[in-house]
Design an enzyme around this catalytic site. Structure first.
Site: not given
Length: 250
Positions: A33, A40, A107, A125, A133, A136
């Site tokens: 922060t 969050f 995290q 995370h 992708c 593939c």
């Protein structure tokens, strides 16, 4: 748990760290922060107070509404990439360099520990450095994802096979990456865990503090593990770490 003024809490934390055989650090959004990245869940300032993460950064939205994911969720991820490490990140890097801590489990997906020089970082995370992708498995840079989205290629497609690209971030609904297994092993081998800036409510990472004998928590708000902790410090991460680190070095 020890109830003391901040000066004595810093002293107790420093003593625990100095006497530890192996110390790992677990960081959450609260450590970043001070780098300008919103956390969050803090009351009044938490990112998820204004939106539901399961409706923004989830596999459900990615697969069922990729346009929505890239126009809303992806912008949140991309915005974190311009941040710079703060003092707390640099202190942890220095502590690792001096052999005081064995590594960092984070995290966060902001890459700030690496920017600050930390070498052993377990990103449980995911990260905002790469993408993949879905067809593939081709690895691409996050910059390429940003370029494609900026050109209105939504969802962005793989140049190799045409499959949809996604960021290498653990979304709601994703399985945990191999990094979590490695982090789990590190914690099981440790006798002290320092939690910094995490509310410890997100599974399965919130199981880690229960796996060590020694626990220091540095967080702005209460956590479910405060009762177990040897030391709980309600200060900003950089201020707390600066004081603890100075005591360790003195």
């Amino acid at each position: 748990m020890f109830f003391m003024d901040s000066k004595n809490l810093f002293k107790k934390a420093a003593e625990l760290i100095k006497s530890s055989q192996k110390t790992m650090v677990l960081t959450g959004a609260g450590i970043s922060t001070e780098s300008g990245i919103p956390d969050f869940r803090s009351p009044g300032t938490g990112l998820w107070e204004n939106m539901d993460p399961t409706e923004v950064l989830s596999t459900k939205v990615l697969f069922n509404s990729p346009e929505e994911f890239y126009r809303v969720g992806f912008k949140i991820l991309s915005s974190m990439r311009n941040a710079e490490p703060n003092e707390a990140h640099y202190i942890l890097s220095e502590m690792e360099k001096e052999g005081i801590i064995a590594g960092v489990i984070t995290q966060n997906i902001d890459n700030l520990h690496q920017k600050a020089g930390s070498k052993k970082v377990y990103e449980v995370h995911g990260n905002t450095r790469e993408g993949s992708c879905l067809r593939c498995g081709e690895k691409v840079s996050f910059e390429l994802l940003e370029e494609k989205v900026a050109k209105e290629e939504i969802p962005p497609r793989c140049d190799r096979c045409g499959g949809m690209l996604r960021p290498d971030v653990v979304l709601f609904g994703d399985p945990m990456p191999h990094a979590f297994d490695l982090a789990l092993k590190e914690v099981q081998e440790s006798d002290l865990l320092i939690v910094i800036g995490s509310s410890l409510v997100v599974a399965p990472v919130n199981f880690l503090p229960g796996m060590v004998d020694g626990l220091i928590i540095i967080n702005a708000t209460e956590t479910p593990y405060d009762y177990k902790a040897d030391v709980v410090i309600r200060e900003k991460a950089s201020y707390a770490l600066r004081n603890i680190w100075n005591l360790i070095k003195s």
